[in-house]
Design a protein around this motif. Structure first.
Motif, PDB file in Angstrom:
ATOM      1  N   ASN A 125       0.811  -1.219   0.000  1.00  0.00           N
ATOM      2  CA  ASN A 125       0.000   0.000   0.000  1.00  0.00           C
ATOM      3  C   ASN A 125       0.843   1.267   0.000  1.00  0.00           C
ATOM      4  N   GLU A 126       2.105   1.171  -0.412  1.00  0.00           N
ATOM      5  CA  GLU A 126       2.988   2.326  -0.351  1.00  0.00           C
ATOM      6  C   GLU A 126       3.663   2.537  -1.692  1.00  0.00           C
ATOM      7  N   PHE A 127       4.012   3.788  -1.960  1.00  0.00           N
ATOM      8  CA  PHE A 127       4.786   4.108  -3.150  1.00  0.00           C
ATOM      9  C   PHE A 127       6.276   3.930  -2.848  1.00  0.00           C
ATOM     10  N   ARG A 128       7.089   4.040  -3.868  1.00  0.00           N
ATOM     11  CA  ARG A 128       8.518   3.769  -3.699  1.00  0.00           C
ATOM     12  C   ARG A 128       9.179   4.781  -2.764  1.00  0.00           C
ATOM     13  N   THR A 129       8.864   6.051  -2.965  1.00  0.00           N
ATOM     14  CA  THR A 129       9.479   7.112  -2.171  1.00  0.00           C
ATOM     15  C   THR A 129       8.431   8.157  -1.814  1.00  0.00           C
ATOM     16  N   PRO A 130       8.675   8.970  -0.781  1.00  0.00           N
ATOM     17  CA  PRO A 130       7.755  10.084  -0.484  1.00  0.00           C
ATOM     18  C   PRO A 130       7.602  11.047  -1.654  1.00  0.00           C
ATOM     19  N   SER A 131       8.669  11.240  -2.420  1.00  0.00           N
ATOM     20  CA  SER A 131       8.587  12.138  -3.577  1.00  0.00           C
ATOM     21  C   SER A 131       7.601  11.613  -4.605  1.00  0.00           C
ATOM     22  N   GLN A 132       7.664  10.321  -4.893  1.00  0.00           N
ATOM     23  CA  GLN A 132       6.728   9.737  -5.847  1.00  0.00           C
ATOM     24  C   GLN A 132       5.297   9.830  -5.326  1.00  0.00           C
ATOM     25  N   HIS A 133       5.138   9.655  -4.030  1.00  0.00           N
ATOM     26  CA  HIS A 133       3.823   9.774  -3.402  1.00  0.00           C
ATOM     27  C   HIS A 133       3.241  11.162  -3.651  1.00  0.00           C
ATOM     28  N   LEU A 134       4.048  12.194  -3.482  1.00  0.00           N
ATOM     29  CA  LEU A 134       3.576  13.571  -3.660  1.00  0.00           C
ATOM     30  C   LEU A 134       3.245  13.874  -5.120  1.00  0.00           C
ATOM     31  N   VAL A 135       4.054  13.334  -6.035  1.00  0.00           N
ATOM     32  CA  VAL A 135       3.785  13.547  -7.460  1.00  0.00           C
ATOM     33  C   VAL A 135       2.466  12.882  -7.855  1.00  0.00           C
ATOM     34  N   VAL A 136       2.271  11.637  -7.422  1.00  0.00           N
ATOM     35  CA  VAL A 136       1.019  10.932  -7.720  1.00  0.00           C
ATOM     36  C   VAL A 136      -0.164  11.670  -7.117  1.00  0.00           C
ATOM     37  N   GLN A 143      -4.425  18.563 -10.673  1.00  0.00           N
ATOM     38  CA  GLN A 143      -3.808  19.882 -10.634  1.00  0.00           C
ATOM     39  C   GLN A 143      -2.653  19.925 -11.624  1.00  0.00           C
ATOM     40  N   ASP A 144      -2.358  21.096 -12.135  1.00  0.00           N
ATOM     41  CA  ASP A 144      -1.190  21.255 -13.001  1.00  0.00           C
ATOM     42  C   ASP A 144       0.074  21.035 -12.178  1.00  0.00           C
ATOM     43  N   LEU A 145       1.103  20.490 -12.820  1.00  0.00           N
ATOM     44  CA  LEU A 145       2.348  20.197 -12.116  1.00  0.00           C
ATOM     45  C   LEU A 145       3.537  20.499 -13.013  1.00  0.00           C
ATOM     46  N   CYS A 146       4.486  21.263 -12.472  1.00  0.00           N
ATOM     47  CA  CYS A 146       5.778  21.487 -13.131  1.00  0.00           C
ATOM     48  C   CYS A 146       6.851  20.998 -12.169  1.00  0.00           C
ATOM     49  N   HIS A 147       7.416  19.837 -12.461  1.00  0.00           N
ATOM     50  CA  HIS A 147       8.385  19.199 -11.570  1.00  0.00           C
ATOM     51  C   HIS A 147       9.767  19.292 -12.210  1.00  0.00           C
ATOM     52  N   SER A 148      10.657  20.056 -11.563  1.00  0.00           N
ATOM     53  CA  SER A 148      11.966  20.358 -12.168  1.00  0.00           C
ATOM     54  C   SER A 148      13.118  19.812 -11.342  1.00  0.00           C
ATOM     55  N   SER A 149      12.944  18.637 -10.769  1.00  0.00           N
ATOM     56  CA  SER A 149      14.025  18.085  -9.937  1.00  0.00           C
ATOM     57  C   SER A 149      14.176  16.591 -10.148  1.00  0.00           C
ATOM     58  N   ARG A 150      14.117  16.149 -11.402  1.00  0.00           N
ATOM     59  CA  ARG A 150      14.318  14.737 -11.681  1.00  0.00           C
ATOM     60  C   ARG A 150      15.734  14.319 -11.290  1.00  0.00           C
ATOM     61  N   GLY A 151      15.827  13.217 -10.557  1.00  0.00           N
ATOM     62  CA  GLY A 151      17.133  12.760 -10.087  1.00  0.00           C
ATOM     63  C   GLY A 151      17.505  13.287  -8.725  1.00  0.00           C
ATOM     64  N   LYS A 152      16.713  14.210  -8.180  1.00  0.00           N
ATOM     65  CA  LYS A 152      16.989  14.779  -6.861  1.00  0.00           C
ATOM     66  C   LYS A 152      15.851  14.367  -5.924  1.00  0.00           C
ATOM     67  N   GLY A 153      15.981  13.216  -5.313  1.00  0.00           N
ATOM     68  CA  GLY A 153      14.938  12.706  -4.435  1.00  0.00           C
ATOM     69  C   GLY A 153      13.943  11.819  -5.142  1.00  0.00           C
ATOM     70  N   ILE A 154      13.925  11.878  -6.468  1.00  0.00           N
ATOM     71  CA  ILE A 154      13.023  11.027  -7.251  1.00  0.00           C
ATOM     72  C   ILE A 154      13.681  10.744  -8.595  1.00  0.00           C
ATOM     73  N   SER A 155      13.690   9.478  -8.989  1.00  0.00           N
ATOM     74  CA  SER A 155      14.365   9.085 -10.222  1.00  0.00           C
ATOM     75  C   SER A 155      13.465   9.302 -11.430  1.00  0.00           C
ATOM     76  N   GLU A 156      14.070   9.230 -12.603  1.00  0.00           N
ATOM     77  CA  GLU A 156      13.307   9.375 -13.845  1.00  0.00           C
ATOM     78  C   GLU A 156      12.265   8.272 -13.973  1.00  0.00           C
ATOM     79  N   ARG A 157      12.631   7.062 -13.549  1.00  0.00           N
ATOM     80  CA  ARG A 157      11.702   5.932 -13.625  1.00  0.00           C
ATOM     81  C   ARG A 157      10.499   6.140 -12.713  1.00  0.00           C
ATOM     82  N   GLU A 158      10.719   6.658 -11.520  1.00  0.00           N
ATOM     83  CA  GLU A 158       9.617   6.884 -10.582  1.00  0.00           C
ATOM     84  C   GLU A 158       8.655   7.937 -11.101  1.00  0.00           C
ATOM     85  N   ILE A 159       9.173   8.974 -11.740  1.00  0.00           N
ATOM     86  CA  ILE A 159       8.297   9.989 -12.342  1.00  0.00           C
ATOM     87  C   ILE A 159       7.470   9.375 -13.466  1.00  0.00           C
TER      88      ILE A 159
END
Length: 617
Positions: A125-136, A143-159
């Motif tokens: 019942n959990e996502f891989r990381t807290p960052s992925q949880h917030l993106v999902v 909501q619109d999302l502009c995420h500019s920190s790929r590789g910093k706390g969240i990998s490209e695959r997780e996004i």
């Protein structure tokens, strides 16, 4: 849905809207006067723009505000602190409603997709990381999302997993919504305004086939509805043959290897469709006649690779180049009903052709003068000026933030549910300046202070070079390599140097044998200037020892910090033979985001706030 119509008042004739909200049908019940409960469709949660306009019918829904409030609240301090922990403290938000799901089960994800997600991630019942949880969480709130920190706390695959989950969920909701409407029409002869002006609802823009292949594989996993079936798409093998390719190992250094792995073809356009008997008879016959499918293909997913079939797709995925090549009238027709647009690896597309991205965004949800959809079945949102753009969700993902991306997001983020923008801070130790402990060469940053408010950033930069930098260059009689960000800056400098009757060399992304030109520039010692475009560095390998001169000028702060790092290494080595070696960078306030990657956020703030025009490190 066994309604007892005798319970309804006969004199209610005004338009009523049955709104099936994303927050869950279990919070919606028929007014207590009628006592009909909608809890039995608790799984039927829809995108909030889906609205049924029932005329002369009396289905009256009472929204229990006390129940809805628990789903709708402001972004509180605890969530902001969580973003700080993820190195994304600078948050720009608009809109007041924000639903935060604590686990996978708290999100309104289709049952089959949720089961596939848990099996794929091998988590209950959990996502891989807290960052992925917030993106999902942001995506599923539409909501619109502009995420500019790929590789910093969240990998490209997780996004990629996050937005593929969202687009699959939205796709399946739309399919079930259409079936639900067909049921109401057939059972009760209701006149519903439930159709889009065009079928495609999701647009995915990616730079290379390799990225499209990875998204397609994830889509194949999440969209599975039959455990006994190996692939969700019946022509998945054809998709793999077209989009998969082994990496050719043309690059040895890490930035280029990760940037250009797999199939780097940037000319492709593909669609995904769910075969439904009621609306896909023509497509079904085409597939059967071509031998691609058997007769029993109802309810199956299919990849459509013919450009003429895009109007029969639910999802369109392509490169900026291919989308821009479509006929404008056809493009406007395809994109008129887009509800979710996803731009992945925007930093890579920035170095392809940014004009293509601007063209795509400018022509989304253009009002159509005619449509094949009957007027009385068309959603109300398409009858309102700029209505579709207000219900469109824009999602943009990049490795780093840059000025053009911010402008794009702020311009086209018109979603009434609000938006979220994450710009990571750069720690001084993570910056290029922090990594170069042994660098002794002088690094000069000269700020441009705008005196004319009507002067653009490019005009101010060119005027400063012409009035201050160029006279100093001609006085020293040394040789200079001038680095520019794009071809437009390079062309301006070429015209200026030609007007001064200077001979110079030019290297850009179209130059053949650049190493030969660099060696000739170093060997002849006649030409004062070599103009080098950063885009060439992005696509080609150049060794730092090839840049054997003593003076380096960055006409613009480089978007790629590894270029600046290589030049620093070379300039530091040149100090052994030339004590006057320097690296000069022209800086404006608009270069802040790129400058942070060189100096760090703290040092950049100090530099821009300093009263001194020239800062030396």
């Amino acid at each position: 849905f066994n309604f007892d119509w005798s319970k309804f008042e006969t004199d209610i004739s005004k338009d009523v809207h049955l709104k099936i909200l994303q927050d869950g049908a279990d919070t919606l019940t028929i007014s207590s006067a009628f006592g009909i409960d909608f809890k039995h469709i608790s799984n039927s949660t829809w995108f909030h723009t889906y609205a049924l306009n029932l005329k002369e019918e009396a289905i009256l829904l009472a929204l229990k505000q006390d129940s809805l409030n628990k789903y709708k609240r402001l972004l509180d301090k605890s969530e902001i602190e969580l973003y700080k922990d993820l190195n994304c403290p600078r948050i720009w938000t608009k809109g007041k409603q924000y639903h935060f799901g604590e686990s996978m089960n708290d999100f309104h994800i289709e049952h089959d997709i949720l089961s596939n997600l848990k099996a794929y991630m091998n988590k209950d019942n959990e996502f891989r990381t807290p960052s992925q949880h917030l993106v999902v969480n942001t995506l599923l709130n539409y909501q619109d999302l502009c995420h500019s920190s790929r590789g910093k706390g969240i990998s490209e695959r997780e996004i990629m997993e996050a937005f593929t989950l969202h687009m699959t969920n939205h796709w399946f909701k739309g399919i079930r919504f259409q079936r639900y409407c067909e049921y109401l029409q057939n059972s009760y002869s209701l006149k519903l305004k439930h159709k889009n002006i065009s079928r495609p609802k999701i647009l995915v823009v990616v730079p290379f086939k390799q990225t499209a292949y990875q998204i397609g594989e994830l889509l194949n996993i999440f969209a599975s509805t039959n455990p006994d079936q190996e692939d969700s798409f019946f022509n998945m093998e054809e998709f793999r043959e077209t989009f998969y390719a082994e990496s050719q190992n043309l690059y040895k250094n890490e930035p280029h290897k990760s940037r250009f792995k797999g199939n780097c073809d940037d000319n492709f356009l593909i669609g995904a469709s769910f075969i439904t008997t009621s609306i896909d008879n023509n497509l079904k016959h085409k597939l059967i006649n071509s031998g691609m499918a058997e007769e029993n293909i109802d309810g199956q997913l299919v990849w459509l690779m013919n450009q003429k079939e895009l109007h029969e797709c639910d999802i369109i995925m392509g490169s900026p180049r291919s989308l821009q090549k479509l006929d404008r009238k056809e493009f406007n027709s395809l994109m008129a009903g887009i509800e979710v647009v996803i731009l992945d690896r925007v930093d890579v597309m920035h170095f392809q052709n940014w004009e293509h991205i601007l063209y795509i965004m400018q022509h989304l949800n253009i009002e159509q003068k005619s449509s094949d959809v009957p007027f009385d079945e068309l959603k109300d949102v398409f009858l309102v000026d700029k209505g579709p753009s207000m219900y469109r969700q824009c999602c943009m993902f990049s490795e780093y933030s840059f000025e053009e991306l911010n402008n794009l997001f702020l311009t086209y983020s018109t979603n009434i549910r609000g938006g979220l923008q994450c710009i990571p801070k750069v720690n001084s130790l993570q910056s290029i300046l922090g990594k170069q402990d042994t660098v002794q060469v002088d690094q000069l940053f000269e700020k441009i202070i705008h005196s004319d408010p009507n002067e653009t950033n490019d005009q101010a930069k060119f005027s400063y070079f012409k009035d201050f930098i160029y006279p100093r260059c001609t006085e020293t009689h040394e040789r200079f390599i001038i680095f520019t960000n794009n071809i437009f800056e390079q062309v301006n400098l070429e015209k200026f140097l030609k007007s001064k009757r200077h001979h110079f060399f030019v290297i850009n992304e179209y130059t053949k044998n650049p190493k030969k030109i660099l060696n000739e520039f170093v060997r002849t010692k006649k030409e004062l200037f070599l103009l080098y475009n950063e885009r060439h560095w992005y696509y080609n390998i150049m060794k730092s020892k090839d840049f054997r001169v003593d003076q380096y000028i960055f006409y613009s702060v480089p978007e790629q910090p590894d270029l600046y790092e290589k030049i620093l290494v070379r300039a530091n080595h040149n100090l052994e033979t030339h004590s006057q070696c320097k690296v000069l960078t022209i800086v404006t306030k608009q270069d802040r985001l790129a400058l942070e990657r060189l100096l760090g956020t703290l040092q950049t703030t100090k530099l821009l706030k300093s009263s001194e025009r020239t800062i030396k490190y």
